[in-house]
Structures are given as structure tokens and as C-alpha cells.
Enzyme design. Structure first.
Site, PDB file in Angstrom:
ATOM      1  N   ASN A 132       1.112  -1.281   0.219  1.00  0.00           N
ATOM      2  CA  ASN A 132      -0.085   0.024   0.061  1.00  0.00           C
ATOM      3  C   ASN A 132       0.855   1.317   0.004  1.00  0.00           C
ATOM      4  O   ASN A 132       1.540   1.521   1.009  1.00  0.00           O
ATOM      5  CB  ASN A 132      -0.867  -0.051   1.318  1.00  0.00           C
ATOM      6  CG  ASN A 132      -1.965   1.209   1.349  1.00  0.00           C
ATOM      7  OD1 ASN A 132      -1.510   2.215   0.794  1.00  0.00           O
ATOM      8  ND2 ASN A 132      -2.939   0.848   1.909  1.00  0.00           N
ATOM      9  N   THR A 133       1.120   1.820  -1.119  1.00  0.00           N
ATOM     10  CA  THR A 133       2.105   2.828  -1.389  1.00  0.00           C
ATOM     11  C   THR A 133       1.556   4.132  -0.630  1.00  0.00           C
ATOM     12  O   THR A 133       2.593   4.870  -0.139  1.00  0.00           O
ATOM     13  CB  THR A 133       2.317   3.246  -2.870  1.00  0.00           C
ATOM     14  OG1 THR A 133       1.079   3.670  -3.411  1.00  0.00           O
ATOM     15  CG2 THR A 133       3.088   1.903  -3.428  1.00  0.00           C
ATOM     16  N   CYS A 134       0.349   4.494  -0.395  1.00  0.00           N
ATOM     17  CA  CYS A 134       0.075   5.630   0.384  1.00  0.00           C
ATOM     18  C   CYS A 134       0.282   5.667   1.772  1.00  0.00           C
ATOM     19  O   CYS A 134       0.928   6.637   2.231  1.00  0.00           O
ATOM     20  CB  CYS A 134      -1.571   5.706   0.297  1.00  0.00           C
ATOM     21  SG  CYS A 134      -1.988   6.228  -1.528  1.00  0.00           S
ATOM     22  N   TYR A 135       0.535   4.306   2.394  1.00  0.00           N
ATOM     23  CA  TYR A 135       0.538   4.103   3.884  1.00  0.00           C
ATOM     24  C   TYR A 135       1.790   3.511   4.225  1.00  0.00           C
ATOM     25  O   TYR A 135       2.086   3.219   5.465  1.00  0.00           O
ATOM     26  CB  TYR A 135      -0.651   3.713   4.549  1.00  0.00           C
ATOM     27  CG  TYR A 135      -1.915   4.330   4.488  1.00  0.00           C
ATOM     28  CD1 TYR A 135      -2.142   5.577   5.052  1.00  0.00           C
ATOM     29  CD2 TYR A 135      -2.978   3.977   3.519  1.00  0.00           C
ATOM     30  CE1 TYR A 135      -3.288   6.327   4.910  1.00  0.00           C
ATOM     31  CE2 TYR A 135      -4.073   4.875   3.230  1.00  0.00           C
ATOM     32  CZ  TYR A 135      -4.357   6.027   4.117  1.00  0.00           C
ATOM     33  OH  TYR A 135      -5.080   6.619   3.938  1.00  0.00           O
TER      34      TYR A 135
END
Length: 142
Positions: A132-135
Site C-alpha cells: 500500500n504505497t500511500c501508507y
């Protein structure tokens, strides 16, 4: 001749690019107001915009948090053993997989952390590692 060369160089490097540069500057400052940047040195501004290009992989390992894993779990020990054997380029590729960029974001490296999470599935062989690149979460099956 000197005057001609001086005028020509001035035209090529200044006058001919003035309008495109002004357009670029106007667009850039719309998204990144200049007032915020004046307190930074050029090298600091470069890090904010581009991220860190020097890596401390041991510090990265130290800053990882684990969700449904312990630091002594065999999966985690195997992961770090393999990770530290990777080439520098492969480590950057992992960072790009995890965060979407092969550079550590512009804040201090000591503050950059990510999470390794167990997906808690019945048969871990049926799923692949994902991120999960955002988090900054690496989903790593056992």
C-alpha cells in the site's frame, strides 16, 4: 567580435528562454508558493522536492513497525536476510514497490518508517506480497 559573441550568448541563454521560463515559474509557484521555500537552503530544497538519494538500509530496518508479526518471526528474519543480500539497485526497486518512489521522502531518514503486515490468510501460498504505497505498508504473507 567580442560584442557580437556577448550579445549572442545573452540572447541564447537569457532572452530566448525568458518567456518559457516565466510560464514555467508562474505554474510552479502556483503549486509551490515561493514564500515557503525562502527559509530553505538550495540543498535542503532539493531534498524536499526530490527525496534522499543516500540510503541507510540498517536505519530503514530499525524503523519498521510490525503488524501481526514479531521482530523474531522466521518470516521477518528471512525477509531481512534476503533484503540485505540484494544489490543497491534492487533495494531501490523494493523502495519503489513499497512507496511508489525509489527515494526516501524529503523528511529526515530517521523519521521514515513503514509497516510489514501479515495478511492473516488461511493459505499464505495463495497470495503474493503487495504494498500500500500511500501508507507505506508491505503485506508479506508468512
Amino acid at each position: 567580435r567580442k560584442e557580437f559573441v556577448d550579445l549572442y550568448v545573452n540572447y541564447v541563454f537569457n532572452e530566448s528562454v525568458q518567456k518559457p521560463f516565466e510560464d514555467f515559474k508562474k505554474g510552479f509557484l502556483r503549486g509551490c508558493p515561493a514564500g515557503s521555500w525562502t527559509m530553505l537552503l538550495p540543498s535542503e530544497l532539493q531534498i524536499v522536492l526530490q527525496g534522499h538519494t543516500k540510503y541507510d538500509w540498517k536505519l530503514l530496518e530499525k524503523n519498521v513497525r510490525y503488524r501481526w508479526y514479531g521482530i523474531l518471526d522466521q518470516t521477518i528474519r528471512n525477509f531481512w536476510t534476503v533484503f540485505h543480500e540484494l544489490t543497491e539497485e534492487k533495494k531501490k526497486m523494493f523502495l519503489a514497490f513499497l512507496t511508489g518512489s525509489d527515494r526516501i521522502p524529503g523528511y529526515r531518514q530517521e523519521n521514515f518508517e513503514f509497516i510489514i503486515e501479515d495478511p492473516k490468510v488461511k493459505n499464505p501460498d495463495e497470495i503474493y506480497p503487495s504494498a500500500n504505497t500511500c501508507y507505506h505498508i508491505l503485506v508479506l504473507p508468512r
